[in-house]
Design a protein around this motif. Structure first.
Motif, PDB file in Angstrom:
ATOM      1  N   PHE A 130      16.122  59.012  68.903  1.00  0.00           N
ATOM      2  CA  PHE A 130      15.887  60.335  68.327  1.00  0.00           C
ATOM      3  C   PHE A 130      15.202  61.273  69.317  1.00  0.00           C
ATOM      4  CE2 PHE A 130      13.662  63.430  65.588  1.00  0.00           C
ATOM      5  CZ  PHE A 130      14.782  63.956  64.946  1.00  0.00           C
ATOM      6  N   LYS A 131      14.593  60.734  70.343  1.00  0.00           N
ATOM      7  CA  LYS A 131      13.944  61.568  71.345  1.00  0.00           C
ATOM      8  C   LYS A 131      14.962  62.445  72.099  1.00  0.00           C
ATOM      9  CE  LYS A 131       9.993  58.498  72.161  1.00  0.00           C
ATOM     10  NZ  LYS A 131       9.277  57.633  73.150  1.00  0.00           N
TER      11      LYS A 131
ATOM     12  N   ASN B  85      15.347  70.841  69.582  1.00  0.00           N
ATOM     13  CA  ASN B  85      14.505  71.370  68.506  1.00  0.00           C
ATOM     14  C   ASN B  85      15.283  72.082  67.408  1.00  0.00           C
ATOM     15  OD1 ASN B  85      12.083  70.404  69.489  1.00  0.00           O
ATOM     16  ND2 ASN B  85      11.697  72.216  70.752  1.00  0.00           N
TER      17      ASN B  85
ATOM     18  N   LEU C 279      12.972  71.311  64.414  1.00  0.00           N
ATOM     19  CA  LEU C 279      12.370  69.988  64.523  1.00  0.00           C
ATOM     20  C   LEU C 279      10.851  70.136  64.675  1.00  0.00           C
ATOM     21  CD1 LEU C 279      12.434  66.955  64.822  1.00  0.00           C
ATOM     22  CD2 LEU C 279      13.114  67.236  67.223  1.00  0.00           C
TER      23      LEU C 279
ATOM     24  N   PRO D 283       6.789  68.673  63.809  1.00  0.00           N
ATOM     25  CA  PRO D 283       6.168  67.340  63.765  1.00  0.00           C
ATOM     26  C   PRO D 283       6.376  66.646  62.416  1.00  0.00           C
ATOM     27  CG  PRO D 283       4.690  68.912  64.820  1.00  0.00           C
ATOM     28  CD  PRO D 283       5.847  69.716  64.287  1.00  0.00           C
TER      29      PRO D 283
ATOM     30  N   ARG E   7       9.936  65.281  62.389  1.00  0.00           N
ATOM     31  CA  ARG E   7       9.998  64.105  63.256  1.00  0.00           C
ATOM     32  C   ARG E   7       9.393  62.885  62.559  1.00  0.00           C
ATOM     33  NH1 ARG E   7      10.881  63.737  68.544  1.00  0.00           N
ATOM     34  NH2 ARG E   7      10.576  65.986  68.820  1.00  0.00           N
ATOM     35  N   SER E   8       8.268  63.092  61.877  1.00  0.00           N
ATOM     36  CA  SER E   8       7.617  61.989  61.171  1.00  0.00           C
ATOM     37  C   SER E   8       8.522  61.418  60.083  1.00  0.00           C
ATOM     38  CB  SER E   8       6.298  62.485  60.554  1.00  0.00           C
ATOM     39  OG  SER E   8       5.713  61.481  59.752  1.00  0.00           O
TER      40      SER E   8
ATOM     41  N   VAL F 211      11.838  61.525  60.037  1.00  0.00           N
ATOM     42  CA  VAL F 211      12.939  60.808  60.682  1.00  0.00           C
ATOM     43  C   VAL F 211      12.490  59.403  61.071  1.00  0.00           C
ATOM     44  CG1 VAL F 211      14.408  60.707  62.728  1.00  0.00           C
ATOM     45  CG2 VAL F 211      14.135  62.864  61.504  1.00  0.00           C
ATOM     46  N   HIS F 212      11.291  59.282  61.608  1.00  0.00           N
ATOM     47  CA  HIS F 212      10.782  57.969  62.000  1.00  0.00           C
ATOM     48  C   HIS F 212      10.726  57.029  60.798  1.00  0.00           C
ATOM     49  CE1 HIS F 212       8.579  59.486  65.879  1.00  0.00           C
ATOM     50  NE2 HIS F 212       9.890  59.668  65.914  1.00  0.00           N
TER      51      HIS F 212
ATOM     52  N   CYS G   7      14.379  55.718  59.989  1.00  0.00           N
ATOM     53  CA  CYS G   7      15.098  55.007  61.043  1.00  0.00           C
ATOM     54  C   CYS G   7      15.225  53.517  60.697  1.00  0.00           C
ATOM     55  CB  CYS G   7      14.371  55.151  62.382  1.00  0.00           C
ATOM     56  SG  CYS G   7      14.710  56.722  63.217  1.00  0.00           S
TER      57      CYS G   7
END
Length: 448
Positions: free
Chosen positions: A63-64, A68, A122, A124, A127-128, A130-131, A134
């Motif tokens: 995902f990195k 954005n 995108l 924070p 992103r959290s 998505v983590h 996963c």
């Protein structure tokens, strides 16, 4: 055959063919529904979790690669004979989606024939989220699908519009789902829930027993909960709903943060017991459910989505409502009062005025004149009766005391008890004490 005979035959044949065609379509749909339901039952029998696998860390690394600027898109696909939209999140190169066979996948396959429905950034928070998803594997077309996943990534709400009540896809499965399974539709999977243990520490030790004794929080209610005293809290994002709930319990049981985005992204049902007593004479208690709803006019969730989310959850979980607490703060904007009026109409305010409490909140810094003017403005905008009140019945320790249902309140964080004592009593009297001459609000599942 003469022309007239041909015309008569055609007039008979065309409707007959249409009837046969509809019958074939209906039979095919029924067979397809049965086939899909049999396959889906395996997924329904599993726990309501995403069940991430060992590749979770690898996907987090993948995902990195995402830029954005993100989009939610869909492509038309077929699943066991059923055509529907497969949703995914992409930055234009990389994609993340929930596949029925592989689970959550991240890839950079070329885009083709995609249709964009939403654009977002995108952050924070995104992103959290998505983590958290996963490596997820536990796909279900009904309970955990690609629509759910994309909406969760963007907004934090586990919502699938195509599984809303009365939609074609929902109709296929409704008759095959148990009542417990129906209640899991558009409910957050267990392993995605924000776990925030309630604080046992009282907000004010001086309150005594006059508050709800907290027992538990739930995502859904059962038939055993129906006999409780049900309180529904409604209002715009940032109006202080969660703060009011915490003060009704006299402890922090729900997260309360002042922001433009709703802290509550799913309906939360908190439960407890309120005790009524007169020392040396009598004591009784009422079981209580307090419903913390999603805030109106959230910066990320569309108003229509919030409206349907609240209504569907209430209809699914409750038969009656005893008190509706509507809270506002600051300037009441047009989207706010339109949303409030829609709920007032649905919950039949005109027939149940004693069941509604209106609070203009966060008024702790205002003068008495400003509070009075604000209360008049709120009443005028919402079309409510500012003088609505009732006499408290005996048995609540408030005999012959008038219970007002319109209030200006304010609970500044960390304020001394002496500053909020009167506001606390006004809040709890209005919410807890019922008018025994008034009926409960029935939640009609057909009134949507």
């Amino acid at each position: 055959m003469c022309f007239r005979g041909f015309k008569l035959a055609r007039n008979w044949l065309v409707p007959t063919l249409n009837i046969i065609r509809k019958f074939v379509v209906r039979k095919r749909t029924g067979d397809l529904a049965l086939l899909l339901a049999q396959k889906e039952k395996v997924n329904w029998s599993k726990t309501h979790d995403l069940l991430p696998k060992a590749n979770r860390e690898f996907q987090i690394e993948q995902f990195k690669h995402f830029c954005n600027q993100l989009r939610i898109c869909y492509r038309e696909v077929e699943y066991d004979g059923l055509k529907f939209r497969q949703y995914f999140v992409t930055d234009g190169t990389w994609q993340i989606e929930f596949d029925s066979e592989k689970g959550v996948i991240i890839h950079d396959s070329p885009l083709c024939d995609e249709v964009t429905t939403e654009e977002f950034v995108l952050t924070p928070e995104v992103r959290s989220r998505v983590h958290k998803i996963c490596g997820g594997t536990n796909y279900s077309l009904v309970l955990r699908n690609s629509d759910h996943l994309c909406n969760y990534i963007r907004t934090g709400a586990w919502i699938s519009f195509r599984m809303a009540k009365h939609t074609p896809l929902r109709k296929i499965f409704d008759n095959h789902l148990s009542d417990d399974q129906l209640q899991l539709i558009n409910k957050m999977p267990n392993d995605l829930k924000f776990v925030d243990e309630p604080s046992d520490k009282p907000i004010y030790s001086q309150v005594g027993d006059y508050h709800v004794q907290f027992s538990q929080s739930k995502e859904i209610l059962t038939d055993a909960d129906n006999d409780a005293y049900n309180i529904l809290i409604l209002g715009p994002t940032g109006s202080g709903k969660s703060t009011l709930i915490n003060h009704l319990y006299n402890q922090d049981v729900v997260k309360a943060v002042g922001s433009a985005s709703s802290v509550t992204r799913s309906m939360t049902y908190t439960q407890g017991e309120v005790v009524w007593t007169e020392p040396g004479k009598w004591k009784k208690s009422d079981k209580v459910n307090i419903i913390d709803s999603v805030g109106f006019c959230d910066t990320e969730l569309p108003p229509k989505q919030v409206h349907h989310m609240i209504k569907n959850s209430v209809k699914m979980n409750m038969t009656y409502i005893d008190k509706v607490v509507i809270t506002c703060s600051g300037r009441i904007e047009e989207p706010h009062y339109k949303a409030i009026k829609k709920f007032m109409k649905w919950l039949t305010y005109e027939d149940h005025k004693h069941n509604f409490v209106f609070i203009w909140n966060k008024c702790d810094t205002l003068s008495d004149q400003e509070k009075a003017e604000g209360l008049v403005d709120m009443s005028s905008i919402l079309g409510t009766d500012l003088n609505m009140q009732f006499i408290a019945p005996s048995g609540y320790g408030r005999l012959d005391k008038s219970i007002k249902l319109n209030h200006c309140l304010g609970f500044a964080p960390g304020a001394p008890f002496e500053e909020v004592e009167k506001n606390l009593e006004s809040l709890k009297n209005a919410v807890f004490i019922r008018d025994v001459t008034n009926k409960r609000i029935p939640v009609n599942s057909e009134s949507c």
